[in-house]
Write a protein that holds these residues in place. Structure first.
Motif, PDB file in Angstrom:
ATOM      1  N   MET A   1     -76.655 -14.857   6.382  1.00 44.70           N
ATOM      2  CA  MET A   1     -75.277 -15.044   6.841  1.00 44.70           C
ATOM      3  C   MET A   1     -75.249 -16.048   7.982  1.00 44.70           C
ATOM      4  O   MET A   1     -76.111 -16.073   8.838  1.00 44.70           O
ATOM      5  CB  MET A   1     -74.754 -13.705   7.340  1.00 44.70           C
ATOM      6  N   VAL A 496     -73.186  -9.771  16.222  1.00 46.08           N
ATOM      7  CA  VAL A 496     -71.746  -9.561  16.152  1.00 46.08           C
ATOM      8  C   VAL A 496     -71.229  -8.880  17.414  1.00 46.08           C
ATOM      9  O   VAL A 496     -70.090  -8.447  17.481  1.00 46.08           O
ATOM     10  CB  VAL A 496     -71.346  -8.732  14.910  1.00 46.08           C
ATOM     11  N   CYS A 498     -72.058  -5.978  18.769  1.00 46.44           N
ATOM     12  CA  CYS A 498     -71.706  -4.574  18.553  1.00 46.44           C
ATOM     13  C   CYS A 498     -72.161  -3.678  19.696  1.00 46.44           C
ATOM     14  O   CYS A 498     -71.783  -2.524  19.772  1.00 46.44           O
ATOM     15  CB  CYS A 498     -72.319  -4.080  17.259  1.00 46.44           C
ATOM     16  N   PRO A 536     -77.377  -3.617  13.543  1.00 39.61           N
ATOM     17  CA  PRO A 536     -76.816  -3.565  12.187  1.00 39.61           C
ATOM     18  C   PRO A 536     -76.723  -4.940  11.544  1.00 39.61           C
ATOM     19  O   PRO A 536     -76.579  -5.042  10.334  1.00 39.61           O
ATOM     20  CB  PRO A 536     -75.422  -2.968  12.400  1.00 39.61           C
TER      21      PRO A 536
ATOM     22  N   GLY B  28     -70.033  -9.104   7.815  1.00 43.65           N
ATOM     23  CA  GLY B  28     -70.537  -9.225   9.187  1.00 43.65           C
ATOM     24  C   GLY B  28     -69.552  -8.839  10.270  1.00 43.65           C
ATOM     25  O   GLY B  28     -69.759  -9.196  11.423  1.00 43.65           O
ATOM     26  N   THR B  32     -70.116  -3.949  10.037  1.00 41.47           N
ATOM     27  CA  THR B  32     -71.424  -4.125  10.657  1.00 41.47           C
ATOM     28  C   THR B  32     -71.457  -3.294  11.927  1.00 41.47           C
ATOM     29  O   THR B  32     -72.406  -2.570  12.204  1.00 41.47           O
ATOM     30  CB  THR B  32     -71.684  -5.606  10.984  1.00 41.47           C
ATOM     31  N   MET B  33     -70.350  -3.393  12.680  1.00 46.50           N
ATOM     32  CA  MET B  33     -70.316  -2.693  13.963  1.00 46.50           C
ATOM     33  C   MET B  33     -70.322  -1.181  13.794  1.00 46.50           C
ATOM     34  O   MET B  33     -70.766  -0.467  14.676  1.00 46.50           O
ATOM     35  CB  MET B  33     -69.094  -3.143  14.751  1.00 46.50           C
ATOM     36  N   HIS B  35     -72.059   0.192  11.488  1.00 45.24           N
ATOM     37  CA  HIS B  35     -73.384   0.487  10.924  1.00 45.24           C
ATOM     38  C   HIS B  35     -73.383   0.953   9.482  1.00 45.24           C
ATOM     39  O   HIS B  35     -74.268   1.677   9.061  1.00 45.24           O
ATOM     40  CB  HIS B  35     -74.118   1.542  11.779  1.00 45.24           C
TER      41      HIS B  35
END
Ligand code: SF4
Ligand code: SF4
Ligand code: SF4
Ligand code: SF4
Lengths: 691, 225
Positions: A1, A496, A498, A536, B28, B32-33, B35
């Motif tokens: 990605m 990202v 997170c 992740p 993404g 993604t955040m 999980h």
């Protein structure tokens, strides 16, 4: 990605280098060979050391190890024993000369002197593809290493091993050939040498300009050492006094002790703190029984019937003036006498430049050293280079090697008209000291002791005092290393933001700074790998190529033909911290070896659950995880994570309808081989009829 | 963020049964955040699929990829090459992404690998709670910034109800009563008087009652050629 619109903020320093590497004059890959030892990959470690260091066995013993002075473990308890670990490799491993010499060039290079500078230059020139001849005035190689370093610190076999390897690269050594006498610049030219490297060192002992230096019983330091080391012919009296405060003085004193006089003492200008040698050397000297007189200067040497009877001294006011220049001053009327029947002068070395006769073009300093271009080590005469102590004045072994190595590249660039660069010498910022708030989070790991010969035995022989690390101690010591500058790295294109890494790192390293959209992991990363597994977005990876978190090892297991017929065949993932065992412990292990393959990682927290699935996919019938009990965990928190991930993996396998006996996690002290064997046998029995 | 939870593996297996070559496709962003739909999940799910096929002696090739957001045509355009020879795609984006994929690649079977669940966030690391119901008519300004639509089991406008016990909701002891929390919050802000006002019935037509909803930002709309 891929994500397109990210930009790394400039203060994300991802190119910081470990200070141990930057501190080393030859930029030895200290961290990386230490990390390889920590993983039990000794042969690779040795190869890595040898790639940059032509004298690993010697260096591992007598290097002043600036790497250790700069080691970031200094702020948690004590530095990694980087030099001793190199010695461990040099003593226990060797390597066939690799055929990496790609091109043979026609030019021949002459090197004068087989000291560290000359050997390094010849070694690297040979690797670059040149044929080299070293001319040595002595009958044996090593220069000051052999003449000046006592055997109890550097056994001659260590020098010989290192030199043997250099000879295997094709370097020729001509002994008993004195430059300026047997050969000259002109004769070398006539013989067709395209370049000359002068690495003759400082062969002359400096002498004192005081009354009485010509009395019987006044010896010169290096000659004394050389006589003892090479010929055993040195003669001393019952009461020996060494003048000087440096490493050579300590060597003279400790060597004299081994000749069993009644008393050996050292007198020097410097206070104990100012002495120009390592603390460790001073401590060992005193420990062996040498008496130290600090802050005294020689006024004159006293004699009786033509023979030394003592030294009259003055008390030192200061050694260095305000500009920090050497300029000792004394208290008037402070005379006193140290009795002695032998005085050894170890106050420094001087060059002997008699070979320069007829070569007035080569510029020299007033102090008798050769002037060179600091980048190319070229003297003022084209084609003639110099390096090592004859340039440095007083340098260390590694500084000399560095000059030899750099000259090799310079000679190559001149002869080939290229601009080859050794990237290892590139300027890089050092990983800064550990952020104080994180100090308490990092586990203290005490430094391993070097086994030494007992005091009463030491003085009877010239055998080596330090006995070297045994394998398990070496691994343990190496495992203290924090892998500075080679830990986790966030790919800004993948992150990202997170915050998972920020929240779970046991050492509070990852941060997303205000204004940033992605996480940044600084040099305090301890390489536990927890965040790498949990990210992740799979945005984090190790900078070090040494750590693939078990992947390659797993794939390699299934390349073995043998394993395909074994039932049950089980993969055992285990934590290598404090778990290094030499494989095979008797018959029990043989059976185990039949059913199991062990994959060690430094901390199980860095293993992806998907790797356990992969093991089954590749054909394993079982996966056994043996993790350390928490009290021994190097990272302090891994047990909890191993437990959780075991549960998680079990869930995944349940989803596939797999018998969960095939996936087991046990917490044992990894040093308890017996316990692991029992677990393993049980698992084999459990799976025997189920696969 | 949009929170989605992984579908049980047997369900996924069932959906994909019969296909020989599938692609697990992550997203993404939100998933993604939380999980359940990022690169890591793609790897794990693909490993699970491969292993399960192996255990059952089935032939199955599993590709793995991910894109920044599956709810953008341009981003999923890049996926074309990856999936062109696949029989099916398991999208682990939220329902929006799955539909984008289905619309963009009508010839390929697209299956959802997650259950898109709610709008919320990680209240603690690893623990996600619903925080917004997308009611289309936000009232947070009068409730101390806590949403009774999404956080009250009954979506009451005038809470708490009689089931509020020691700060917990009667529906589940695990759930805090949001009206209890609203009361505490307003107390802190010295706005308790607000609690006495009777809120008239809420206009639900801006919300789920009115599917599908649409939003237009006039000045950004490009003229069709
Ligand atoms: S801890 Fe290891 S990597 Fe860090 S400075 Fe010390 S030896 Fe080098
Ligand atoms: S866990 Fe991964 S995606 Fe999340 S902030 Fe850290 S690096 Fe970024
Ligand atoms: S690898 Fe471990 S120490 Fe390094 S940032 Fe990640 S969690 Fe922290
Ligand atoms: S107890 Fe609270 S949250 Fe639960 S239904 Fe009643 S008012 Fe709503």
């Amino acid at each position: 990605m891929t994500k397109t619109n990210t930009c790394a903020t400039p203060d994300k320093k991802t190119n910081e280098e470990a200070p141990c590497i930057l501190a080393c004059p030859i930029r030895q890959d200290a961290r990386d060979y230490v990390q390889l030892i920590a993983r039990g990959r000794f042969q690779e470690a040795f190869r890595l050391v040898r790639e940059r260091n032509p004298l690993p066995s010697a260096c591992g013993r007598i290097c002043t190890h600036p790497c250790e002075t700069k080691c970031r473990r200094n702020s948690t308890e004590a530095p990694i024993a980087i030099a001793w670990l190199k010695r461990f490799l040099g003593d226990n491993f060797s390597e066939e000369t690799r055929k990496i010499i790609k091109e043979k060039y026609p030019e021949r290079i002459a090197v004068i002197g087989t000291g560290p500078a000359g050997l390094a230059a010849a070694n690297d020139l040979a690797l670059l593809g040149y044929s080299c001849t070293i001319f040595e005035s002595n009958p044996t190689p090593g220069g000051m290493l052999r003449m000046g370093v006592p055997t109890y610190r550097l056994p001659r076999t260590a020098i010989d091993n290192d030199v043997e390897y250099i000879k295997k690269l094709g370097v020729e050594i001509k002994y008993n050939t004195t430059f300026g006498v047997d050969i000259t610049f002109d004769s070398l030219k006539k013989d067709g040498f395209a370049a000359v490297f002068i690495g003759v060192g400082l062969p002359e002992s400096r002498t004192l300009n005081v009354e009485g230096v010509n009395l019987d019983g006044v010896l010169k330091g290096i000659s004394f050492l050389n006589e003892v080391n090479a010929t055993g012919s040195a003669r001393i009296g019952r009461n020996v006094l060494v003048i000087g405060g440096g490493a050579v003085a300590m060597d003279c004193a400790r060597t004299a002790l081994r000749l069993k006089p009644d008393k050996v003492s050292v007198a020097c200008l410097e206070s104990r703190k100012e002495m120009p040698t390592t603390d460790f050397e001073i401590e060992e000297t005193v420990h062996e029984g040498v008496v130290l007189y600090n802050s005294v200067g020689p006024k004159r040497i006293l004699g009786k019937n033509g023979r030394v009877s003592g030294l009259e001294t003055l008390r030192v006011k200061y050694v260095f003036d305000e500009q920090k220049r050497f300029s000792p001053a004394f208290y008037e009327g402070s005379e006193s006498v140290i009795e002695a029947d032998t005085i050894i002068l170890a106050i420094g070395q001087a060059s002997n430049l008699s070979f320069l006769k007829g070569q007035e073009g080569i510029q020299v300093t007033r102090g008798g050293t050769i002037i060179v271009n600091p980048d190319t080590f070229s003297t003022s005469v084209h084609g003639i280079y110099a390096g090592g102590d004859v340039v440095l004045g007083r340098g260390t072994m590694t500084e000399s090697m560095a000059q030899g190595k750099k000259t090799a590249i310079a000679i190559h660039n001149t002869l080939r008209n290229t601009a080859l660069k050794d990237e290892k010498w590139a300027e890089k910022p050092a990983v800064p000291d550990i952020v104080p708030s994180r100090l308490s989070l990092i586990k203290k790991e005490s430094k391993q002791e070097m086994p030494t010969m007992p005091l009463d035995e030491r003085l009877k022989t010239f055998d080596e005092v330090e006995l070297g690390f045994p394998l398990n101690i070496a691994v343990k010591e190496a495992q203290r290393c924090m892998n500075c500058g080679a830990g986790a790295l966030v790919d800004d294109n993948l992150c990202v933001g997170c915050l998972t890494c920020v929240r779970i790192c046991p050492f509070e390293v990852p941060k997303i700074k205000k204004g940033d959209t992605t996480a940044y992991i600084d040099g305090d990363c301890q390489s536990c790998g927890l965040c790498i597994v949990e990210c992740p977005a799979k945005a984090i990876s190790f900078k070090t190529p040494l750590e693939d978190r078990g992947k390659d090892a797993l794939e390699a297991v299934f390349q073995e033909k043998f394993v395909q017929g074994v039932k049950p065949f089980i993969i055992n993932f285990y934590c290598q911290y404090s778990a290094y065992r030499e494989e095979k412990e008797g018959a029990a292990d043989d059976l185990l070896f039949f059913h199991f393959r062990r994959i060690g990682v430094l901390g199980l927290g860095k293993v992806d659950p998907s790797l356990y699935l992969r093991a089954f996919e590749l054909g394993a019938h079982g996966v056994l995880i043996t993790a350390c009990k928490d009290d021994t965990c190097h990272f302090c928190t891994e047990k909890e994570w191993v437990e959780r991930r075991a549960q998680y993996t079990t869930q995944l396998l349940n989803g596939l309808g797999m018998d969960t006996r095939r996936f087991q996690t046990h917490f044992v002290s990894s040093q308890n081989g017996k316990e692991i064997l029992e677990i393993a046998f049980r698992m084999v029995e459990e799976l025997r009829n189920r696969v | 963020m949009i929170v989605a939870s992984s579908k049980p593996f047997p369900e996924i297996k069932q959906m994909l049964s019969g296909f020989k070559k599938v692609c697990v496709l992550g997203c993404g962003s939100c998933v993604t955040m939380c999980h359940t739909g990022g690169e890591k999940q793609v790897t794990e799910l693909a490993a699970q699929l491969r292993l399960s096929a192996k255990l059952e002696g089935r032939q199955l090739e599993v590709k793995e990829d991910s894109t920044l957001r599956q709810c953008e045509w341009e981003f999923i355009d890049d996926i074309k090459e990856v999936i062109k020879d696949c029989d099916a795609v398991l999208s682990i984006a939220c329902g929006v992404g799955v539909q984008y994929m289905a619309e963009k690649f009508p010839r390929i079977r697209i299956f959802p690998g997650v259950n898109t669940t709610f709008m919320g966030g990680p209240v603690e690391q690893g623990i996600f709670w619903e925080r917004c119901a997308g009611c289309g008519n936000c009232i947070l300004g009068t409730t101390g910034g806590l949403c009774p639509v999404s956080r009250c089991a009954k979506s009451l406008m005038n809470g708490p109800c009689g089931g509020s016990q020691n700060g917990k909701c009667e529906v589940s002891q695990e759930t805090p009563c949001v009206w209890h929390q609203i009361y505490d919050q307003l107390d802190t802000q010295q706005l308790l008087a607000t609690m006495e006002r009777i809120v008239p019935p809420k206009d639900w037509t801006t919300g789920m009652e009115n599917h599908p909803r649409k939003m237009v930002i006039e000045h950004l709309v490009m003229k069709k050629q």
